[in-house]
Design a protein around this motif. Structure first.
Motif, mmCIF file in Angstrom:
data_model
loop_
_atom_site.group_PDB
_atom_site.id
_atom_site.type_symbol
_atom_site.label_atom_id
_atom_site.label_comp_id
_atom_site.label_asym_id
_atom_site.label_seq_id
_atom_site.Cartn_x
_atom_site.Cartn_y
_atom_site.Cartn_z
ATOM 1 N N LEU A 153 -30.266 -1.695 9.074
ATOM 2 C CA LEU A 153 -31.492 -1.222 8.440
ATOM 3 C C LEU A 153 -32.642 -1.219 9.445
ATOM 4 C CD1 LEU A 153 -32.734 -0.552 5.493
ATOM 5 C CD2 LEU A 153 -33.735 -2.821 5.726
ATOM 6 N N TYR A 154 -32.774 -2.303 10.202
ATOM 7 C CA TYR A 154 -33.853 -2.373 11.184
ATOM 8 C C TYR A 154 -33.673 -1.319 12.287
ATOM 9 C CZ TYR A 154 -36.067 -6.523 9.236
ATOM 10 O OH TYR A 154 -36.756 -7.400 8.414
ATOM 11 N N LEU A 155 -32.429 -1.047 12.661
ATOM 12 C CA LEU A 155 -32.184 0.015 13.634
ATOM 13 C C LEU A 155 -32.611 1.375 13.068
ATOM 14 C CD1 LEU A 155 -28.677 -1.014 15.042
ATOM 15 C CD2 LEU A 155 -30.893 -1.143 16.219
ATOM 16 N N ASP A 156 -32.360 1.588 11.779
ATOM 17 C CA ASP A 156 -32.777 2.832 11.126
ATOM 18 C C ASP A 156 -34.304 2.944 11.063
ATOM 19 O OD1 ASP A 156 -30.200 3.604 10.777
ATOM 20 O OD2 ASP A 156 -30.071 3.025 8.658
ATOM 21 N N VAL A 157 -34.972 1.798 10.845
ATOM 22 C CA VAL A 157 -36.440 1.791 10.834
ATOM 23 C C VAL A 157 -36.976 2.244 12.191
ATOM 24 C CG1 VAL A 157 -38.476 0.297 10.794
ATOM 25 C CG2 VAL A 157 -36.726 0.078 9.011
ATOM 26 N N GLU A 158 -36.439 1.649 13.264
ATOM 27 C CA GLU A 158 -36.871 2.020 14.615
ATOM 28 C C GLU A 158 -36.580 3.489 14.905
ATOM 29 O OE1 GLU A 158 -34.913 -0.650 17.244
ATOM 30 O OE2 GLU A 158 -36.194 -2.377 16.724
ATOM 31 N N LYS A 159 -35.435 3.955 14.457
ATOM 32 C CA LYS A 159 -35.069 5.351 14.668
ATOM 33 C C LYS A 159 -36.049 6.283 13.955
ATOM 34 C CE LYS A 159 -31.304 8.632 13.900
ATOM 35 N NZ LYS A 159 -29.930 8.816 13.327
ATOM 36 N N ASN A 160 -36.395 5.959 12.731
ATOM 37 C CA ASN A 160 -37.342 6.779 11.970
ATOM 38 C C ASN A 160 -38.710 6.801 12.635
ATOM 39 O OD1 ASN A 160 -36.615 7.719 8.832
ATOM 40 N ND2 ASN A 160 -35.197 6.226 9.692
ATOM 41 N N GLN A 161 -39.172 5.638 13.070
ATOM 42 C CA GLN A 161 -40.475 5.570 13.729
ATOM 43 C C GLN A 161 -40.487 6.428 14.996
ATOM 44 O OE1 GLN A 161 -40.982 1.336 14.310
ATOM 45 N NE2 GLN A 161 -42.052 1.083 12.358
ATOM 46 N N ARG A 162 -39.393 6.340 15.757
ATOM 47 C CA ARG A 162 -39.309 7.088 17.013
ATOM 48 C C ARG A 162 -39.271 8.594 16.736
ATOM 49 N NH1 ARG A 162 -35.467 4.563 18.630
ATOM 50 N NH2 ARG A 162 -33.706 5.917 18.094
ATOM 51 N N MET A 163 -38.499 9.020 15.757
ATOM 52 C CA MET A 163 -38.372 10.446 15.460
ATOM 53 C C MET A 163 -39.682 11.025 14.930
ATOM 54 S SD MET A 163 -34.537 10.426 13.770
ATOM 55 C CE MET A 163 -34.481 12.174 13.456
ATOM 56 N N ILE A 164 -40.373 10.257 14.119
ATOM 57 C CA ILE A 164 -41.656 10.731 13.597
ATOM 58 C C ILE A 164 -42.675 10.836 14.717
ATOM 59 C CG2 ILE A 164 -43.573 10.195 12.046
ATOM 60 C CD1 ILE A 164 -41.523 8.876 10.170
ATOM 61 N N SER A 165 -42.682 9.852 15.622
ATOM 62 C CA SER A 165 -43.619 9.884 16.750
ATOM 63 C C SER A 165 -43.359 11.093 17.641
ATOM 64 C CB SER A 165 -43.507 8.596 17.558
ATOM 65 O OG SER A 165 -43.903 7.470 16.791
ATOM 66 N N VAL A 166 -42.085 11.360 17.924
ATOM 67 C CA VAL A 166 -41.729 12.531 18.736
ATOM 68 C C VAL A 166 -42.175 13.814 18.050
ATOM 69 C CG1 VAL A 166 -39.787 13.886 19.627
ATOM 70 C CG2 VAL A 166 -39.812 11.397 19.917
ATOM 71 N N PHE A 167 -41.960 13.878 16.746
ATOM 72 C CA PHE A 167 -42.368 15.042 15.958
ATOM 73 C C PHE A 167 -43.872 15.283 16.068
ATOM 74 C CE2 PHE A 167 -44.233 16.233 11.827
ATOM 75 C CZ PHE A 167 -43.732 17.521 11.686
ATOM 76 N N LEU A 168 -44.664 14.222 15.969
ATOM 77 C CA LEU A 168 -46.119 14.348 16.032
ATOM 78 C C LEU A 168 -46.589 14.759 17.430
ATOM 79 C CD1 LEU A 168 -47.106 11.248 13.873
ATOM 80 C CD2 LEU A 168 -47.317 13.655 13.233
ATOM 81 N N LYS A 169 -45.987 14.183 18.444
ATOM 82 C CA LYS A 169 -46.365 14.543 19.823
ATOM 83 C C LYS A 169 -46.021 16.002 20.116
ATOM 84 C CE LYS A 169 -45.743 9.835 21.556
ATOM 85 N NZ LYS A 169 -44.915 8.941 22.410
ATOM 86 N N LYS A 170 -44.948 16.454 19.517
ATOM 87 C CA LYS A 170 -44.562 17.860 19.678
ATOM 88 C C LYS A 170 -45.656 18.790 19.169
ATOM 89 C CE LYS A 170 -41.126 21.166 17.945
ATOM 90 N NZ LYS A 170 -39.938 21.326 17.074
ATOM 91 N N HIS A 171 -46.447 18.302 18.211
ATOM 92 C CA HIS A 171 -47.525 19.117 17.634
ATOM 93 C C HIS A 171 -48.893 18.790 18.243
ATOM 94 C CE1 HIS A 171 -44.394 19.902 14.620
ATOM 95 N NE2 HIS A 171 -45.089 20.998 14.355
ATOM 96 N N GLY A 172 -48.867 18.172 19.428
ATOM 97 C CA GLY A 172 -50.111 18.007 20.175
ATOM 98 C C GLY A 172 -50.861 16.713 19.950
ATOM 99 N N LEU A 173 -50.242 15.743 19.289
ATOM 100 C CA LEU A 173 -50.898 14.457 19.045
ATOM 101 C C LEU A 173 -50.427 13.435 20.073
ATOM 102 C CD1 LEU A 173 -50.445 14.771 15.232
ATOM 103 C CD2 LEU A 173 -52.665 14.741 16.383
ATOM 104 N N SER A 174 -51.311 12.503 20.409
ATOM 105 C CA SER A 174 -51.017 11.553 21.483
ATOM 106 C C SER A 174 -50.728 10.167 20.922
ATOM 107 C CB SER A 174 -52.212 11.467 22.437
ATOM 108 O OG SER A 174 -53.351 10.933 21.773
ATOM 109 N N ASP A 175 -50.242 9.279 21.815
ATOM 110 C CA ASP A 175 -49.936 7.900 21.413
ATOM 111 C C ASP A 175 -51.172 7.187 20.859
ATOM 112 O OD1 ASP A 175 -47.202 7.813 22.009
ATOM 113 O OD2 ASP A 175 -47.610 7.488 24.136
ATOM 114 N N ASP A 176 -52.336 7.483 21.433
ATOM 115 C CA ASP A 176 -53.576 6.839 20.972
ATOM 116 C C ASP A 176 -53.924 7.220 19.537
ATOM 117 O OD1 ASP A 176 -53.823 5.650 23.426
ATOM 118 O OD2 ASP A 176 -55.205 7.165 24.236
#
Length: 239
Positions: free
Chosen positions: A72-95
């Motif tokens: 479950l915790y691995l799935d949580v990390e995976k979801n967080q990572r995929m969502i972050s990548v998705f957002l950066k793809k649309h021009g949003l930064s880590d900050d």
């Protein structure tokens, strides 16, 4: 009492009566003038502006379920990572992206439940939140949210969530002009009232600025805001 004394007393009495009469007339005249000055009209003036939102605070809520807690915790990390990548793809930064700790629930912790009917013992729910001034980037990401679903991310987004995403933070830039516009509108209404009542519009007796309200222009375009203020102005009237 001598005739001279009587005559003086009579003359004094007449003067007092005349003086009081004159004073009474002056007071009456003053009262009429004051009453005339108190003729007023109270009117309201409106100012509205449609503006673009200046900031977006968008929480993307994901959900996971497993019978193995480590998985479950691995799935949580995976979801967080995929969502972050998705957002950066649309021009949003880590900050502009923040990760909230997930909320984990154990269905077996409920001793009254029928455990045989439980498909997944553990469930997790968390948010990846965007806070940015890149309103257009967020809107484009929202329109592409199905991409995450195709990648296996279970995203929970309600209409109410989207309605609360966008906000307008530049009120100070338009506030003076809107107050001026509302006051002018109020005066126009007062002048029309004075004209219709055969009166002349005088000076302002009192003025009260209402509170500014910022709401969605409509349900379909929450990134568009309607700013509104109503002022109340009281004017003197004269003939």
């Amino acid at each position: 009492m001598t005739s001279v004394t009587k005559g003086s007393a009579l003359a004094l009495g007449i003067c007092v009566v005349l003086g009081l009469s004159a004073l009474g007339y002056q007071l009456a005249d003053a009262a009429v003038s004051v009453k005339a000055m108190e003729r007023t009209v109270s009117v309201k003036g409106l100012s509205e502006r449609d503006v673009d939102a200046t900031t977006a605070a968008w929480p993307i809520r994901y959900q996971v379920a497993e019978n193995d807690l480590d998985k479950l915790y691995l799935d949580v990390e995976k979801n967080q990572r995929m969502i972050s990548v998705f957002l950066k793809k649309h021009g949003l930064s880590d900050d502009e992206i923040s990760l909230a700790p997930p909320v984990i629930a154990d269905a077996y912790a409920n001793q009254w439940g029928d455990k045989s009917q439980i498909k997944f013992r553990y469930t997790g729910e968390g948010d990846v939140t965007v806070f940015t001034t890149k309103v257009d980037a967020v809107r484009k990401a929202m329109a592409s949210l199905l991409e995450l679903g195709k990648q296996g991310v279970v995203v929970s987004v309600t209409k109410e969530d989207i309605q609360r995403v966008f906000s307008y933070e530049d009120l100070s830039k338009i506030k003076p002009a809107m107050i001026e516009e509302a006051t002018k509108n109020a005066r126009a209404v007062a002048e029309k009232f004075a004209q219709d009542s055969n009166s002349k519009l005088g000076k302002i007796k009192s003025a009260q600025q209402g509170q500014f309200s910022i709401n969605n222009r409509d349900d379909s375009t929450p990134h568009m805001k309607r700013v509104r203020v109503v002022t109340t102005v009281e004017y003197y009237l004269s003939d």
